[in-house]
Design an enzyme around this catalytic site. Structure first.
Site, mmCIF file in Angstrom:
data_model
loop_
_atom_site.group_PDB
_atom_site.id
_atom_site.type_symbol
_atom_site.label_atom_id
_atom_site.label_comp_id
_atom_site.label_asym_id
_atom_site.label_seq_id
_atom_site.Cartn_x
_atom_site.Cartn_y
_atom_site.Cartn_z
ATOM 1 N N ASP A 188 5.170 -23.078 24.494
ATOM 2 C CA ASP A 188 4.427 -24.337 24.382
ATOM 3 C C ASP A 188 4.344 -24.725 22.909
ATOM 4 O OD1 ASP A 188 2.991 -26.512 25.374
ATOM 5 O OD2 ASP A 188 1.065 -25.489 25.206
ATOM 6 N N ASN A 228 0.044 -26.494 18.383
ATOM 7 C CA ASN A 228 0.004 -25.037 18.354
ATOM 8 C C ASN A 228 0.627 -24.461 17.088
ATOM 9 O OD1 ASN A 228 -1.401 -24.613 20.737
ATOM 10 N ND2 ASN A 228 0.448 -24.654 21.991
ATOM 11 N N ASP A 237 -1.695 -19.614 20.159
ATOM 12 C CA ASP A 237 -1.691 -19.881 21.601
ATOM 13 C C ASP A 237 -0.344 -19.576 22.251
ATOM 14 O OD1 ASP A 237 -2.432 -20.513 24.124
ATOM 15 O OD2 ASP A 237 -2.706 -22.661 23.780
#
Length: 330
Positions: free
Chosen positions: A206, A211, A223
């Site tokens: 992701d 992030n 994350d």
């Protein structure tokens, strides 16, 4: 470890007192300062610690990952940190990084601040690409054993079936959504066919600007909750934005850093719009699966409205056309 909370409201028992008691159970004394951070899949808090710096504590959504899958993510981030890659692994306390209190699994992290990266800056993109290349060099060493792969079934076929089978789509739009989602998945399959066989490696999963936190020392990556197996391009395409010409320049800047540490097969560019399509489908199903969590209707009030599904149908029509265009030139 076992789960004890019903799936209807998985965090209903996670009160501030529960958060502080969880930390106390592993020997960390909170001072009462508690700040909820921006997370919906899990619950994440910055907690003040008596006579020490604040820490970040993450409570995992019950039922989402197995213990083995969570620990595998922890081990991956520790591998990266050991290789001096700026990831943020959880702290090992009492011999483990995963703890249990009142039915909730949780981990504790040092606090790392930062600002959003300036993704319009070629130097920032190259620097970020350099670190993603290093992440992938570590990710290619061995596969995940307990975490899933990003593929057409898990991000496309199964989410579409879930939406159709659980009556989230308005009746008058259901046939249209079924038809366009099938066309979109057919386009995804054609894109995968054009790309051919590609190496699968451990990914951040992701990797977008939210992030990647930036400081004067450069980026650090946070994350890894969606870490999984997949093609390298998955950790690159979400850094792109703007018109086609802008995306070409951005990808060139990213790869200028990335290829210092690893080869990039240009056939992967066939997957950019296919992966975007899968993410769009998966996102709608993610919201639907979480709709019984009271935080979701509050945070996403526009979901599941007539307008929402009309927009998703138009969005997928655009993606069908985009997937048939030539890939970004690099």
């Amino acid at each position: 470890m076992t789960e004890s909370h019903p799936q209807s409201h998985p965090y209903s028992a996670l009160s501030p007192d529960c958060v502080l008691d969880a930390l106390d159970s592993i020997g960390l004394r909170g001072d009462g300062r508690l700040l909820a951070l921006n997370s919906y899949e899990n619950r994440v808090y910055q907690v003040g610690i008596e006579d020490d710096k604040p820490l970040v504590v993450k409570f995992y959504r019950p039922g989402r990952w197995s213990d083995d899958a969570i620990l595998e993510e922890h081990a991956f981030t520790q591998e990266l940190a050991d290789a001096e890659i700026p990831a943020v692994p959880p702290l090992a306390l009492h011999g483990t990084t995963l703890h249990l209190h009142a039915g909730f699994r949780f981990s504790v992290f040092t606090r790392h601040g930062g600002r959003a990266p300036e993704l319009g800056d070629p130097a920032v993109l190259e620097w970020t690409g350099r670190y993603i290349g290093r992440i992938h060099a570590i990710g290619a060493v061995r596969p995940f054993a307990h975490r899933p792969a990003l593929d057409i079934d898990t991000f496309g076929t199964e989410p579409c079936a879930f939406l159709q089978d659980n009556d989230f789509i308005p009746l008058d739009l259901k046939a249209s959504y079924a038809a366009i989602s099938q066309q979109a998945l057919d386009g995804v399959r054609r894109a995968y066919d054009r790309a051919g066989e590609l190496p699968q490696l451990r990914l951040h999963g992701d990797c977008h600007g939210g992030n990647v936190l930036w400081t004067d020392a450069g980026p650090h990556f946070v994350d890894f909750d969606d870490a999984r197996m997949g093609p390298a391009i998955q950790d690159l395409w979400m850094m792109l934005s703007g018109e086609r010409g802008e995306q070409v320049r951005q990808m060139s800047d990213i790869l200028a850093g990335y290829e210092d540490f690893g080869d990039f097969n240009p056939r992967q560019m066939h997957l950019v719009e296919a992966l975007r399509t899968l993410r769009l489908i998966h996102y709608s199903a993610w919201l639907a699966r979480r709709w019984d969590d009271p935080a979701f209707p509050q945070a996403f009030p526009w979901f599941n409205t007539q307008r929402y599904w009309q927009d998703r149908i138009l969005e997928l029509r655009e993606q069908v056309a985009l997937m048939d265009e030539p890939p970004l030139a690099i």
